[in-house]
Design an enzyme around this catalytic site. Structure first.
Site, PDB file in Angstrom:
ATOM      1  N   GLY A   1       2.600   2.364  10.778  1.00 28.25           N
ATOM      2  CA  GLY A   1       3.603   3.409  10.621  1.00 28.25           C
ATOM      3  C   GLY A   1       4.336   3.778  11.900  1.00 28.25           C
ATOM      4  O   GLY A   1       5.020   4.795  11.962  1.00 28.25           O
TER       5      GLY A   1
ATOM      6  N   GLU B   1      -6.852   4.865   8.018  1.00 26.13           N
ATOM      7  CA  GLU B   1      -6.601   6.288   7.733  1.00 26.13           C
ATOM      8  C   GLU B   1      -7.827   6.918   7.088  1.00 26.13           C
ATOM      9  O   GLU B   1      -8.118   8.094   7.317  1.00 26.13           O
ATOM     10  CB  GLU B   1      -5.360   6.420   6.837  1.00 26.13           C
ATOM     11  CG  GLU B   1      -4.083   6.144   7.641  1.00 26.13           C
ATOM     12  CD  GLU B   1      -2.912   5.631   6.828  1.00 26.13           C
ATOM     13  OE1 GLU B   1      -2.925   5.717   5.590  1.00 26.13           O
ATOM     14  OE2 GLU B   1      -1.956   5.117   7.467  1.00 26.13           O
TER      15      GLU B   1
ATOM     16  N   HIS C   1      -9.532   1.428   4.951  1.00 27.01           N
ATOM     17  CA  HIS C   1      -8.264   1.576   5.687  1.00 27.01           C
ATOM     18  C   HIS C   1      -8.497   2.515   6.867  1.00 27.01           C
ATOM     19  O   HIS C   1      -9.266   3.474   6.767  1.00 27.01           O
ATOM     20  CB  HIS C   1      -7.189   2.140   4.744  1.00 27.01           C
ATOM     21  CG  HIS C   1      -5.818   2.102   5.347  1.00 27.01           C
ATOM     22  ND1 HIS C   1      -5.415   3.013   6.290  1.00 27.01           N
ATOM     23  CD2 HIS C   1      -4.786   1.253   5.169  1.00 27.01           C
ATOM     24  CE1 HIS C   1      -4.177   2.722   6.660  1.00 27.01           C
ATOM     25  NE2 HIS C   1      -3.766   1.656   5.989  1.00 27.01           N
TER      26      HIS C   1
ATOM     27  N   SER D   1       3.303  -2.067  10.425  1.00 27.57           N
ATOM     28  CA  SER D   1       4.745  -2.199  10.700  1.00 27.57           C
ATOM     29  C   SER D   1       5.313  -3.575  10.353  1.00 27.57           C
ATOM     30  O   SER D   1       6.186  -4.079  11.055  1.00 27.57           O
ATOM     31  CB  SER D   1       5.055  -1.829  12.156  1.00 27.57           C
ATOM     32  OG  SER D   1       4.727  -0.465  12.389  1.00 27.57           O
TER      33      SER D   1
ATOM     34  N   ASN E   1       0.872  -1.182   0.000  1.00 22.53           N
ATOM     35  CA  ASN E   1       0.000   0.000   0.000  1.00 22.53           C
ATOM     36  C   ASN E   1       0.907   1.230   0.000  1.00 22.53           C
ATOM     37  O   ASN E   1       1.509   1.549   1.022  1.00 22.53           O
ATOM     38  CB  ASN E   1      -0.890  -0.046   1.253  1.00 22.53           C
ATOM     39  CG  ASN E   1      -1.683   1.234   1.472  1.00 22.53           C
ATOM     40  OD1 ASN E   1      -1.784   2.074   0.583  1.00 22.53           O
ATOM     41  ND2 ASN E   1      -2.237   1.378   2.665  1.00 22.53           N
ATOM     42  N   TRP E   2       0.990   1.882  -1.142  1.00 19.72           N
ATOM     43  CA  TRP E   2       1.895   3.031  -1.252  1.00 19.72           C
ATOM     44  C   TRP E   2       1.326   4.300  -0.628  1.00 19.72           C
ATOM     45  O   TRP E   2       2.022   5.313  -0.534  1.00 19.72           O
ATOM     46  CB  TRP E   2       2.247   3.280  -2.728  1.00 19.72           C
ATOM     47  CG  TRP E   2       3.312   2.350  -3.255  1.00 19.72           C
ATOM     48  CD1 TRP E   2       3.819   1.258  -2.612  1.00 19.72           C
ATOM     49  CD2 TRP E   2       4.016   2.462  -4.505  1.00 19.72           C
ATOM     50  NE1 TRP E   2       4.791   0.675  -3.401  1.00 19.72           N
ATOM     51  CE2 TRP E   2       4.931   1.386  -4.556  1.00 19.72           C
ATOM     52  CE3 TRP E   2       3.956   3.336  -5.578  1.00 19.72           C
ATOM     53  CZ2 TRP E   2       5.784   1.184  -5.654  1.00 19.72           C
ATOM     54  CZ3 TRP E   2       4.791   3.139  -6.664  1.00 19.72           C
ATOM     55  CH2 TRP E   2       5.703   2.080  -6.700  1.00 19.72           C
ATOM     56  N   LYS E   3       0.068   4.296  -0.250  1.00 13.08           N
ATOM     57  CA  LYS E   3      -0.585   5.493   0.313  1.00 13.08           C
ATOM     58  C   LYS E   3      -0.345   6.686  -0.619  1.00 13.08           C
ATOM     59  O   LYS E   3      -0.274   6.496  -1.834  1.00 13.08           O
ATOM     60  CB  LYS E   3      -0.087   5.745   1.743  1.00 13.08           C
ATOM     61  CG  LYS E   3      -0.189   4.470   2.600  1.00 13.08           C
ATOM     62  CD  LYS E   3       0.015   4.703   4.059  1.00 13.08           C
ATOM     63  CE  LYS E   3      -0.119   3.370   4.788  1.00 13.08           C
ATOM     64  NZ  LYS E   3      -0.059   3.509   6.233  1.00 13.08           N
TER      65      LYS E   3
ATOM     66  N   GLU F   1      -5.508  -4.618  10.759  1.00 11.39           N
ATOM     67  CA  GLU F   1      -4.455  -3.626  10.951  1.00 11.39           C
ATOM     68  C   GLU F   1      -4.720  -2.846  12.237  1.00 11.39           C
ATOM     69  O   GLU F   1      -5.525  -1.887  12.228  1.00 11.39           O
ATOM     70  CB  GLU F   1      -4.435  -2.648   9.776  1.00 11.39           C
ATOM     71  CG  GLU F   1      -4.130  -3.299   8.447  1.00 11.39           C
ATOM     72  CD  GLU F   1      -3.565  -2.285   7.463  1.00 11.39           C
ATOM     73  OE1 GLU F   1      -2.454  -2.491   6.995  1.00 11.39           O
ATOM     74  OE2 GLU F   1      -4.241  -1.278   7.194  1.00 11.39           O
TER      75      GLU F   1
ATOM     76  N   GLY G   1       2.785  -1.124   4.270  1.00 12.96           N
ATOM     77  CA  GLY G   1       2.847   0.280   3.868  1.00 12.96           C
ATOM     78  C   GLY G   1       4.270   0.692   3.548  1.00 12.96           C
ATOM     79  O   GLY G   1       4.794   0.425   2.466  1.00 12.96           O
ATOM     80  N   GLY G   2       4.929   1.327   4.513  1.00 10.17           N
ATOM     81  CA  GLY G   2       6.257   1.909   4.303  1.00 10.17           C
ATOM     82  C   GLY G   2       7.265   0.984   3.640  1.00 10.17           C
ATOM     83  O   GLY G   2       8.005   1.402   2.744  1.00 10.17           O
TER      84      GLY G   2
HETATM   85  P1  PGA Z   1       2.873   0.350   7.616  1.00 10.12           P
HETATM   86  O1  PGA Z   1       1.398   0.590   7.027  1.00 10.12           O
HETATM   87  O2  PGA Z   1       3.370  -0.974   7.041  1.00 10.12           O
HETATM   88  O3  PGA Z   1       3.684   1.516   7.105  1.00 10.12           O
HETATM   89  O4  PGA Z   1       2.763   0.309   9.090  1.00 10.12           O
HETATM   90  C1  PGA Z   1       0.498  -0.474   6.847  1.00 10.12           C
HETATM   91  C2  PGA Z   1      -0.807   0.045   6.286  1.00 10.12           C
HETATM   92  O5  PGA Z   1      -1.261   1.112   6.690  1.00 10.12           O
HETATM   93  O6  PGA Z   1      -1.417  -0.598   5.398  1.00 10.12           O
END
Ligand code: PGA
Length: 248
Positions: free
Chosen positions: A172, A98, A96, A211, A11-13, A166, A232-233
């Site tokens: 993050g 967010e 998600h 994470s 997930n590149w956000k 999640e 994500g990251g």
């Molecule tokens: P993260 O994000 O791996 O950077 O913690 C995961 C996500 O939000 O899908």
């Protein structure tokens, strides 16, 4: 019992402009050179079409990060499921945390988006997860079970889909739950999926997200009921993402 193939989704956000397509290309070349688990990348919507071209003929699948619940209309700034599919996506992340936190998305809205996704032929990945406050109050399992109940529409039964657990406090932050905590919530998510949609939904993978890094991926991915990871990251650079994929 036969281990099913793990599903690893990046997930590149809101990260990535044209130059980032080279990371997708590097990933494709490595993945296509030796067979690995099931893999998908979810870039910003603006990169979908270019990523389709970069990933053409390979095994890396392409997804969106959200879609509107309506097929079309006067919704300035929104992207429909059909538009994502037309640009090359075959799956879409929905609900998600967010989006739930910053855009007020409710379970009912997420369910409506999932209906729109399947109508457009996209495979939804529906996200659930508790906040730190909810975990500390002992509510992780009840919160997540209720989110599954409310966010999975009837139309999902018999269709391919995934759920991603999640924990909001792990996204993050570099923090992760213990493997026991992950196993406990994944078992509850499985029970909630089957209660909601019936036995046929038992095969839907439950991904863990929050994470996931090259150094913790192997142990997380061998935890009971963990069918893959939403990353994500650590999915932004092919080199890091490949380490996670190779751990699967
Ligand atoms: P993260 O994000 O791996 O950077 O913690 C995961 C996500 O939000 O899908």
């Amino acid at each position: 019992m036969k281990q099913s193939v793990k599903f690893i989704v990046g997930n590149w956000k809101m990260h990535g402009v044209s130059a980032a397509v080279s990371e997708a290309l590097a990933l494709k070349e490595a993945v296509d050179a030796s067979p690995m688990c099931r893999i998908a990348l979810c870039p910003p919507a603006t990169l979908t079409d270019r990523m389709r071209a970069a990933l053409a003929g390979g095994r890396v699948e392409l997804g969106g990060q959200d879609c509107h619940e309506k097929a079309s209309g006067a919704f300035t700034g929104s992207v429909s499921a059909e538009m994502l599919a037309d640009a090359g996506a075959t799956l879409v992340i929905l609900g998600h945390s967010e989006r739930r936190a910053a855009f007020g998305e409710t379970d009912a809205l997420v369910a409506a988006k999932a209906e729109a996704a399947i109508a457009a032929g996209l495979e939804p990945i529906i996200c659930v997860g508790e906040t730190l406050e909810q975990r500390e109050a002992g509510q992780a399992v009840s919160v997540v079970s209720a989110q599954v109940e409310g966010s999975l529409p009837d139309g999902l039964s018999e269709r391919p889909f995934a759920v991603a657990y999640e924990p909001v406090w792990a996204i993050g932050t570099g923090l992760t739950p213990t493997l026991e905590q992950i196993a406990e919530v994944h078992a509850a998510v499985r029970a909630a999926i089957v209660k909601r949609l019936g036995e046929a939904a038992r095969r839907a993978p439950i991904l863990y997200g929050g994470s996931v890094k090259p150094d913790n991926a192997a142990e997380i991915l061998t935890t009971p009921e963990v069918g893959g990871a939403l990353v994500g990251g650590a999915s932004l650079l092919a080199e890091d993402f490949l380490k996670i994929i190779r751990a699967a």
